[in-house]
Write an enzyme that holds these catalytic residues in place. Structure first.
Site, PDB file in Angstrom:
ATOM      1  N   ALA A 194     -48.099 -49.084  72.909  1.00 25.73           N
ATOM      2  CA  ALA A 194     -47.247 -49.849  73.828  1.00 25.73           C
ATOM      3  C   ALA A 194     -46.301 -48.956  74.623  1.00 25.73           C
ATOM      4  O   ALA A 194     -46.193 -49.068  75.848  1.00 25.73           O
ATOM      5  CB  ALA A 194     -46.461 -50.900  73.055  1.00 25.73           C
ATOM      6  N   GLU A 195     -45.625 -48.051  73.932  1.00 28.16           N
ATOM      7  CA  GLU A 195     -44.592 -47.257  74.610  1.00 28.16           C
ATOM      8  C   GLU A 195     -45.198 -46.190  75.509  1.00 28.16           C
ATOM      9  O   GLU A 195     -44.711 -45.952  76.617  1.00 28.16           O
ATOM     10  CB  GLU A 195     -43.658 -46.632  73.569  1.00 28.16           C
ATOM     11  CG  GLU A 195     -42.907 -47.656  72.725  1.00 28.16           C
ATOM     12  CD  GLU A 195     -43.737 -48.222  71.577  1.00 28.16           C
ATOM     13  OE1 GLU A 195     -43.280 -49.190  70.949  1.00 28.16           O
ATOM     14  OE2 GLU A 195     -44.845 -47.696  71.317  1.00 28.16           O
ATOM     15  N   ASN A 200     -48.060 -46.425  76.903  1.00 24.41           N
ATOM     16  CA  ASN A 200     -48.618 -47.166  78.038  1.00 24.41           C
ATOM     17  C   ASN A 200     -47.564 -47.328  79.137  1.00 24.41           C
ATOM     18  O   ASN A 200     -47.848 -47.183  80.332  1.00 24.41           O
ATOM     19  CB  ASN A 200     -49.103 -48.547  77.606  1.00 24.41           C
ATOM     20  CG  ASN A 200     -50.316 -48.501  76.701  1.00 24.41           C
ATOM     21  OD1 ASN A 200     -50.952 -47.453  76.542  1.00 24.41           O
ATOM     22  ND2 ASN A 200     -50.645 -49.630  76.111  1.00 24.41           N
ATOM     23  N   TYR A 259     -57.232 -47.389  66.297  1.00 23.40           N
ATOM     24  CA  TYR A 259     -57.586 -48.809  66.294  1.00 23.40           C
ATOM     25  C   TYR A 259     -58.856 -49.054  67.086  1.00 23.40           C
ATOM     26  O   TYR A 259     -59.253 -48.255  67.924  1.00 23.40           O
ATOM     27  CB  TYR A 259     -56.422 -49.693  66.734  1.00 23.40           C
ATOM     28  CG  TYR A 259     -56.171 -49.893  68.197  1.00 23.40           C
ATOM     29  CD1 TYR A 259     -56.828 -50.906  68.904  1.00 23.40           C
ATOM     30  CD2 TYR A 259     -55.200 -49.156  68.872  1.00 23.40           C
ATOM     31  CE1 TYR A 259     -56.550 -51.140  70.236  1.00 23.40           C
ATOM     32  CE2 TYR A 259     -54.907 -49.384  70.199  1.00 23.40           C
ATOM     33  CZ  TYR A 259     -55.592 -50.378  70.884  1.00 23.40           C
ATOM     34  OH  TYR A 259     -55.313 -50.604  72.201  1.00 23.40           O
ATOM     35  N   TYR A 287     -56.579 -52.415  63.330  1.00 26.71           N
ATOM     36  CA  TYR A 287     -55.727 -51.234  63.247  1.00 26.71           C
ATOM     37  C   TYR A 287     -55.922 -50.477  61.935  1.00 26.71           C
ATOM     38  O   TYR A 287     -56.040 -51.081  60.867  1.00 26.71           O
ATOM     39  CB  TYR A 287     -54.254 -51.630  63.361  1.00 26.71           C
ATOM     40  CG  TYR A 287     -53.880 -52.184  64.712  1.00 26.71           C
ATOM     41  CD1 TYR A 287     -53.601 -51.333  65.773  1.00 26.71           C
ATOM     42  CD2 TYR A 287     -53.791 -53.559  64.924  1.00 26.71           C
ATOM     43  CE1 TYR A 287     -53.254 -51.839  67.021  1.00 26.71           C
ATOM     44  CE2 TYR A 287     -53.447 -54.072  66.163  1.00 26.71           C
ATOM     45  CZ  TYR A 287     -53.181 -53.206  67.201  1.00 26.71           C
ATOM     46  OH  TYR A 287     -52.846 -53.708  68.427  1.00 26.71           O
ATOM     47  N   ARG A 298     -53.583 -47.744  60.823  1.00 23.93           N
ATOM     48  CA  ARG A 298     -52.392 -46.966  61.133  1.00 23.93           C
ATOM     49  C   ARG A 298     -51.442 -46.841  59.948  1.00 23.93           C
ATOM     50  O   ARG A 298     -50.406 -46.178  60.052  1.00 23.93           O
ATOM     51  CB  ARG A 298     -51.664 -47.585  62.325  1.00 23.93           C
ATOM     52  CG  ARG A 298     -51.061 -48.930  62.032  1.00 23.93           C
ATOM     53  CD  ARG A 298     -50.767 -49.772  63.258  1.00 23.93           C
ATOM     54  NE  ARG A 298     -49.977 -49.141  64.277  1.00 23.93           N
ATOM     55  CZ  ARG A 298     -49.654 -49.750  65.434  1.00 23.93           C
ATOM     56  NH1 ARG A 298     -50.084 -50.995  65.671  1.00 23.93           N
ATOM     57  NH2 ARG A 298     -48.938 -49.125  66.329  1.00 23.93           N
ATOM     58  N   ALA A 349     -51.399 -55.392  79.460  1.00 23.99           N
ATOM     59  CA  ALA A 349     -50.783 -55.991  80.647  1.00 23.99           C
ATOM     60  C   ALA A 349     -49.264 -56.094  80.515  1.00 23.99           C
ATOM     61  O   ALA A 349     -48.528 -55.866  81.482  1.00 23.99           O
ATOM     62  CB  ALA A 349     -51.385 -57.367  80.913  1.00 23.99           C
ATOM     63  N   ASP A 360     -47.314 -54.128  78.796  1.00 28.49           N
ATOM     64  CA  ASP A 360     -46.751 -52.784  78.945  1.00 28.49           C
ATOM     65  C   ASP A 360     -46.711 -52.383  80.418  1.00 28.49           C
ATOM     66  O   ASP A 360     -45.740 -51.778  80.882  1.00 28.49           O
ATOM     67  CB  ASP A 360     -47.589 -51.772  78.161  1.00 28.49           C
ATOM     68  CG  ASP A 360     -47.734 -52.147  76.696  1.00 28.49           C
ATOM     69  OD1 ASP A 360     -46.779 -52.725  76.142  1.00 28.49           O
ATOM     70  OD2 ASP A 360     -48.790 -51.858  76.109  1.00 28.49           O
ATOM     71  N   ASP A 401     -56.427 -49.586  78.187  1.00 29.19           N
ATOM     72  CA  ASP A 401     -55.043 -49.942  77.891  1.00 29.19           C
ATOM     73  C   ASP A 401     -54.109 -49.476  79.003  1.00 29.19           C
ATOM     74  O   ASP A 401     -53.072 -50.088  79.255  1.00 29.19           O
ATOM     75  CB  ASP A 401     -54.600 -49.294  76.577  1.00 29.19           C
ATOM     76  CG  ASP A 401     -55.123 -50.038  75.352  1.00 29.19           C
ATOM     77  OD1 ASP A 401     -56.135 -50.748  75.497  1.00 29.19           O
ATOM     78  OD2 ASP A 401     -54.531 -49.895  74.270  1.00 29.19           O
TER      79      ASP A 401
END
Length: 359
Positions: A66-67, A69, A121, A134, A136, A296, A298, A334
């Site tokens: 997320a970050e 991205n 993932y 995932y 992780r 989207a 992100d 992504d």
């Protein structure tokens, strides 16, 4: 708390000033980032078509988080972006660093963990959308802790961006997010000559992932609300706010959050509303033939934060968010290729009727 006015109102003064990163005594290659994003990035393996994972013989390799991205989106829109995290000393970690570097993201704040692996993932397309699997647990990123909040790269940034995903990875990661957002460990913004001014703007995307919150003491309801209420810019989906706090509409979410400097409520294909200084601004989403929705949100955050950095009015910030999200919705990646700025400027200049028209 009073409800905000329901219509757009442009203001001459922005209640959310972004401190400019200092370039005094910095060589050009060492210029501070406009935005520093903190969180986990993983290797992503997924099909190249719409068939399910079980029916595939070959998978495509990519990266996603997320970050990062958001960092890639900002870099694609012409801003200096950095990503801070931990990666394993393995081929996946090296690939993540290489791909982010190739996209223009500064990875100098990344630590290599000699023991823990880089997370992975898998994407699994299906008739009801894409599921994600995932792997992780115990990854290098889960070992991040409050010490990361003291890194100079964070204090020198204009904006620091985090998400609720990081808070769910481990106890130490939750402490890291609280250190930055709630306790303001990066509160002092370093400037040339030893002086100091107010710290970076703190941006937080709630990004609730129920599967990550496990165990008897893992309760995202209060944790994510506490963190969100302490941030300067908050992004939250209407659906996730309903799942977390039972609040189903944008005005209700704004009431719940309290007097934040800026709240952005996303409502999928309908549009997004922002609340700032007693003013509500709504901008409808663009019509898009969706290939895959992953990433989207992100991309939207990247577009919106780009608008903040550029000093744009609130309507334009939301529009830039929608334009970036549309690029993500049209690809299986992504991290999409951001729209060209010449085309973006033309779309941002349209009146409301033209903006809502089919393209």
């Amino acid at each position: 708390m009073n409800h905000r006015p329901p219509h757009d109102t442009d203001r001459q003064e922005d209640p959310l000033p972004v401190p400019p990163p200092s370039r005094t005594a910095d060589r050009p290659e060492q210029a501070p980032a406009d935005v520093v994003c903190v969180g986990e990035t993983m290797a992503v393996l997924g099909p190249t078509d719409a068939r399910s994972l079980a029916d595939q013989e070959k998978l495509a390799f990519a990266i996603g988080g997320a970050e990062s991205n958001v960092a890639c989106g900002l870099a694609g829109l012409g801003h200096r972006a950095a990503w801070v995290s931990r990666l394993g000393d393995d081929p996946f970690g090296r690939r993540v660093r290489a791909e982010l570097t190739a996209r223009g993201v500064d990875v100098s704040g990344v630590t290599v963990d000699p023991v823990r692996p880089t997370g992975v993932y898998f994407k699994d397309p299906g008739p009801d959308g894409t599921r994600t699997h995932y792997y992780r647990g115990g990854s290098a990123a889960t070992a991040m802790g409050p010490e990361v909040a003291r890194l100079r790269v964070l204090r020198r940034a204009g904006i620091v961006h985090l998400s609720g995903i990081t808070a769910a990875l481990s106890e130490s990661c939750a402490e890291l997010v609280e250190a930055i957002v709630v306790h303001r460990a990066a509160v002092e913004h370093v400037v040339g000559g030893g002086g100091r001014t107010a710290g970076p703007v703190i941006s937080f995307d709630v990004n609730h992932r129920p599967a990550l919150w496990r165990g008897p003491t893992a309760d995202p309801t209060e944790t994510l609300l506490k963190i969100a209420r302490a941030a300067d810019v908050v992004f939250v989906g209407r659906d996730e706010a309903e799942a977390l706090w039972g609040t189903a509409d944008a005005d209700g979410i704004a009431e719940l959050m309290g007097p934040l400097p800026r709240l952005v409520v996303k409502d999928a294909g309908r549009g997004a509303s922002s609340y700032a200084a007693g003013v509500r601004t709504f901008v409808p989403a663009l019509p898009v033939d969706v290939v895959e929705p992953v990433g989207a949100g992100d991309a939207f955050a990247a577009g919106y934060l780009a608008g903040v950095l550029e000093g744009r009015d609130e309507r334009s910030r939301l529009r830039l968010g929608h334009l970036a999200a549309s690029a993500a919705l049209r690809t299986r990646d992504d991290v999409p290729v951001m729209p060209r700025r010449a085309a973006t400027e033309r779309l941002l200049a349209r009146d409301d009727a033209a903006w809502c028209a089919d393209r």
